[in-house]
Design a protein around this motif. Structure first.
Motif, PDB file in Angstrom:
ATOM      1  N   UNK A 291      13.831 -12.067   3.148  1.00  0.00           N
ATOM      2  CA  UNK A 291      13.105 -12.877   2.173  1.00  0.00           C
ATOM      3  C   UNK A 291      11.680 -12.369   1.992  1.00  0.00           C
ATOM      4  N   UNK A 292      11.017 -12.077   3.131  1.00  0.00           N
ATOM      5  CA  UNK A 292       9.631 -11.625   3.049  1.00  0.00           C
ATOM      6  C   UNK A 292       9.519 -10.261   2.392  1.00  0.00           C
ATOM      7  N   UNK A 293      10.483  -9.369   2.750  1.00  0.00           N
ATOM      8  CA  UNK A 293      10.456  -8.022   2.170  1.00  0.00           C
ATOM      9  C   UNK A 293      10.653  -8.080   0.669  1.00  0.00           C
ATOM     10  N   UNK A 294      11.491  -8.975   0.265  1.00  0.00           N
ATOM     11  CA  UNK A 294      11.783  -9.085  -1.163  1.00  0.00           C
ATOM     12  C   UNK A 294      10.593  -9.622  -1.938  1.00  0.00           C
ATOM     13  N   UNK A 295       9.724 -10.458  -1.289  1.00  0.00           N
ATOM     14  CA  UNK A 295       8.626 -11.083  -1.996  1.00  0.00           C
ATOM     15  C   UNK A 295       7.334 -10.234  -1.961  1.00  0.00           C
ATOM     16  N   UNK A 296       7.164  -9.321  -0.982  1.00  0.00           N
ATOM     17  CA  UNK A 296       5.936  -8.503  -0.863  1.00  0.00           C
ATOM     18  C   UNK A 296       5.939  -7.378  -1.892  1.00  0.00           C
ATOM     19  N   UNK A 297       4.766  -7.131  -2.614  1.00  0.00           N
ATOM     20  CA  UNK A 297       4.684  -6.015  -3.572  1.00  0.00           C
ATOM     21  C   UNK A 297       4.556  -4.687  -2.842  1.00  0.00           C
ATOM     22  N   UNK A 298       4.997  -3.619  -3.483  1.00  0.00           N
ATOM     23  CA  UNK A 298       4.924  -2.292  -2.875  1.00  0.00           C
ATOM     24  C   UNK A 298       3.507  -1.718  -2.887  1.00  0.00           C
ATOM     25  N   UNK A 301      -2.196  -5.237  -5.519  1.00  0.00           N
ATOM     26  CA  UNK A 301      -2.628  -5.485  -6.903  1.00  0.00           C
ATOM     27  C   UNK A 301      -4.147  -5.359  -7.089  1.00  0.00           C
ATOM     28  N   UNK A 302      -4.935  -5.316  -5.943  1.00  0.00           N
ATOM     29  CA  UNK A 302      -6.398  -5.238  -6.032  1.00  0.00           C
ATOM     30  C   UNK A 302      -6.908  -3.812  -6.035  1.00  0.00           C
ATOM     31  N   UNK A 303      -6.360  -2.997  -5.056  1.00  0.00           N
ATOM     32  CA  UNK A 303      -6.863  -1.621  -4.945  1.00  0.00           C
ATOM     33  C   UNK A 303      -5.804  -0.567  -5.173  1.00  0.00           C
ATOM     34  N   UNK A 304      -4.531  -0.986  -5.287  1.00  0.00           N
ATOM     35  CA  UNK A 304      -3.470  -0.026  -5.548  1.00  0.00           C
ATOM     36  C   UNK A 304      -2.973   0.701  -4.324  1.00  0.00           C
ATOM     37  N   UNK A 305      -3.452   0.302  -3.142  1.00  0.00           N
ATOM     38  CA  UNK A 305      -3.042   0.963  -1.910  1.00  0.00           C
ATOM     39  C   UNK A 305      -1.605   0.550  -1.567  1.00  0.00           C
ATOM     40  N   UNK A 306      -0.799   1.467  -0.990  1.00  0.00           N
ATOM     41  CA  UNK A 306       0.591   1.182  -0.627  1.00  0.00           C
ATOM     42  C   UNK A 306       0.636   0.152   0.491  1.00  0.00           C
ATOM     43  N   UNK A 307       1.479  -0.883   0.337  1.00  0.00           N
ATOM     44  CA  UNK A 307       1.468  -2.018   1.273  1.00  0.00           C
ATOM     45  C   UNK A 307       2.426  -1.859   2.440  1.00  0.00           C
ATOM     46  N   UNK A 308       3.523  -1.112   2.251  1.00  0.00           N
ATOM     47  CA  UNK A 308       4.557  -0.935   3.283  1.00  0.00           C
ATOM     48  C   UNK A 308       5.150  -2.266   3.758  1.00  0.00           C
ATOM     49  N   UNK A 309       5.239  -3.252   2.870  1.00  0.00           N
ATOM     50  CA  UNK A 309       5.852  -4.526   3.195  1.00  0.00           C
ATOM     51  C   UNK A 309       4.976  -5.464   3.989  1.00  0.00           C
ATOM     52  N   UNK A 310       3.654  -5.151   4.150  1.00  0.00           N
ATOM     53  CA  UNK A 310       2.762  -6.011   4.931  1.00  0.00           C
ATOM     54  C   UNK A 310       2.367  -7.251   4.145  1.00  0.00           C
ATOM     55  N   UNK A 311       1.839  -8.271   4.877  1.00  0.00           N
ATOM     56  CA  UNK A 311       1.408  -9.495   4.234  1.00  0.00           C
ATOM     57  C   UNK A 311      -0.010  -9.375   3.672  1.00  0.00           C
ATOM     58  N   UNK A 312      -0.817  -8.450   4.227  1.00  0.00           N
ATOM     59  CA  UNK A 312      -2.184  -8.207   3.760  1.00  0.00           C
ATOM     60  C   UNK A 312      -2.362  -6.728   3.536  1.00  0.00           C
ATOM     61  N   UNK A 313      -3.181  -6.368   2.551  1.00  0.00           N
ATOM     62  CA  UNK A 313      -3.466  -4.949   2.266  1.00  0.00           C
ATOM     63  C   UNK A 313      -4.329  -4.374   3.367  1.00  0.00           C
ATOM     64  N   UNK A 314      -3.923  -3.241   3.973  1.00  0.00           N
ATOM     65  CA  UNK A 314      -4.664  -2.609   5.068  1.00  0.00           C
ATOM     66  C   UNK A 314      -5.926  -1.896   4.601  1.00  0.00           C
ATOM     67  N   UNK A 315      -6.118  -1.740   3.244  1.00  0.00           N
ATOM     68  CA  UNK A 315      -7.264  -1.026   2.708  1.00  0.00           C
ATOM     69  C   UNK A 315      -8.378  -1.998   2.310  1.00  0.00           C
ATOM     70  N   UNK A 316      -8.021  -3.085   1.585  1.00  0.00           N
ATOM     71  CA  UNK A 316      -9.053  -4.001   1.122  1.00  0.00           C
ATOM     72  C   UNK A 316      -8.918  -5.409   1.672  1.00  0.00           C
ATOM     73  N   UNK A 317      -7.836  -5.669   2.390  1.00  0.00           N
ATOM     74  CA  UNK A 317      -7.629  -6.994   2.987  1.00  0.00           C
ATOM     75  C   UNK A 317      -7.073  -8.036   2.033  1.00  0.00           C
ATOM     76  N   UNK A 318      -6.645  -7.655   0.856  1.00  0.00           N
ATOM     77  CA  UNK A 318      -6.092  -8.582  -0.117  1.00  0.00           C
ATOM     78  C   UNK A 318      -4.777  -9.191   0.417  1.00  0.00           C
ATOM     79  N   UNK A 319      -4.629 -10.541   0.313  1.00  0.00           N
ATOM     80  CA  UNK A 319      -3.395 -11.221   0.718  1.00  0.00           C
ATOM     81  C   UNK A 319      -2.307 -10.874  -0.297  1.00  0.00           C
ATOM     82  N   UNK A 320      -1.161 -10.453   0.248  1.00  0.00           N
ATOM     83  CA  UNK A 320      -0.100  -9.954  -0.623  1.00  0.00           C
ATOM     84  C   UNK A 320       1.029 -10.966  -0.817  1.00  0.00           C
ATOM     85  N   UNK A 321       1.268 -11.908   0.122  1.00  0.00           N
ATOM     86  CA  UNK A 321       2.365 -12.870   0.037  1.00  0.00           C
ATOM     87  C   UNK A 321       1.837 -14.283  -0.055  1.00  0.00           C
TER      88      UNK A 321
END
Length: 321
Positions: A291-298, A301-321
């Motif tokens: 469920x979580x994998x399906x809902x997380x963006x690749x 949306x803030x910096x365009x950094x690849x998320x790898x299925x994480x809940x927060x962006x490792x580059x800018x800290x943007x919440x992804x889910x």
């Protein structure tokens, strides 16, 4: 004496009416002048002479034989009163109702079962009812009534029962029926037997109008096996046969043996329940991950950094889910 005498008129009737008598033959040396025929409800009267049917009467009531019966008989209507011929007329009273008769196999019928390697086959008993009635008066006269004074329901039963063993074998074995679930096919088996029985009994003027199988009976060993299989289906999917066998040992055993069996059953059930709980937890975790994998963006949306299925962006800290 003639066909009629002038004195001592008599009554031609079937007075002793019984439910288990299919026909009754009235006979006398002569029918006297002034005699009457009495027909009751559910009776037909067949006048016959020298084994030949002269006339059949079906309307209930009281009839004068001289004026109302003789004129309609095929041969005897030519006789004149006082004609010294020594004619003897017989009357067959027929019970027209349908008879319901119980039946049951006298001995177990051995149905062949090559797949189970049973010597002689599977011994099966069956019980039920059948219905019959007199259908063809001409054949009845020729085959039975000519030599019998009366014909009973028991006489029909004695003819039918010996045929049932072969017919049961034919309609169970040859049609490939499930030997352990014959009741489900009882209607089809019954219809086949009815057709065969009817064909045979019509040879003596009797029709089989219905045939029913109420129940099949198996040997005790087979019944116990069926009960055990039914019990196993209620236990579950884990160690079904093993657990039921242990439970049987616990209930049938005594002392230390029964206690050990009881402890083993408890242990087995605890292990099975624990394993089922673990399997359920794994299934729930996997479902959540999907469920979580399906809902997380690749991509973030803030910096365009690849998320790898994480809940927060490792580059800018943007919440992804």
């Amino acid at each position: 004496m003639g066909l009629f005498s002038k004195e001592f008129s008599n009554v031609v009737e079937w007075q002793e009416y019984r439910d288990d008598v299919m026909f009754y033959k009235w006979n006398n040396d002569e029918i006297k002048k002034g005699s009457r025929l009495i027909l009751r409800r559910g009776q037909d009267a067949i006048f016959f002479y020298n084994g030949k049917i002269e006339g059949i009467f079906k309307d209930e009531g009281s009839f004068d034989i001289e004026s109302q019966i003789i004129p309609f008989l095929s041969t005897l209507k030519g006789f004149k009163f006082g004609f010294n011929s020594g004619v003897r007329v017989e009357v067959l009273f027929v019970n027209t109702k349908e008879f319901a008769i119980k039946w049951g196999t006298k001995n177990a019928v051995n149905i062949p079962m090559p797949q189970m390697n049973l010597p002689g086959g599977m011994p099966i008993r069956a019980f039920g009812t059948f219905a019959c009635k007199i259908d063809d008066y001409g054949i009845l006269m020729d085959k039975i009534a000519g030599i019998k004074q009366q014909f009973m329901v028991e006489d029909v039963k004695d003819r039918v029962i010996p045929m049932l063993d072969q017919l049961l074998m034919k309609w169970i074995a040859s049609e490939g029926k499930d030997m352990f679930n014959l009741q489900a096919n009882s209607f089809e088996i019954s219809q086949g037997i009815k057709e065969d029985l009817d064909m045979e009994m019509r040879k003596i003027g009797i029709a089989i109008t219905a045939f029913n199988i109420s129940s099949f009976s198996y040997p005790e060993e087979i019944q116990r096996m069926q009960e055990k299989v039914a019990g196993q289906s209620m236990v579950g999917d884990v160690g079904r046969y093993r657990d039921v066998g242990l439970a049987d040992a616990m209930s049938e055993g005594k002392g230390a043996g029964a206690s050990a069996a009881s402890d083993m059953v408890g242990l087995q059930m605890g292990m099975a329940m624990g394993q089922q709980m673990v399997n359920q937890m794994k299934e729930d975790a996997n479902a959540e991950d999907v469920k979580e994998t399906a809902q997380s963006p690749k991509f973030c949306p803030n910096c365009g950094f690849k998320t790898n299925g994480a809940k927060f962006c490792s580059n800018c800290g943007q919440k992804l889910v």
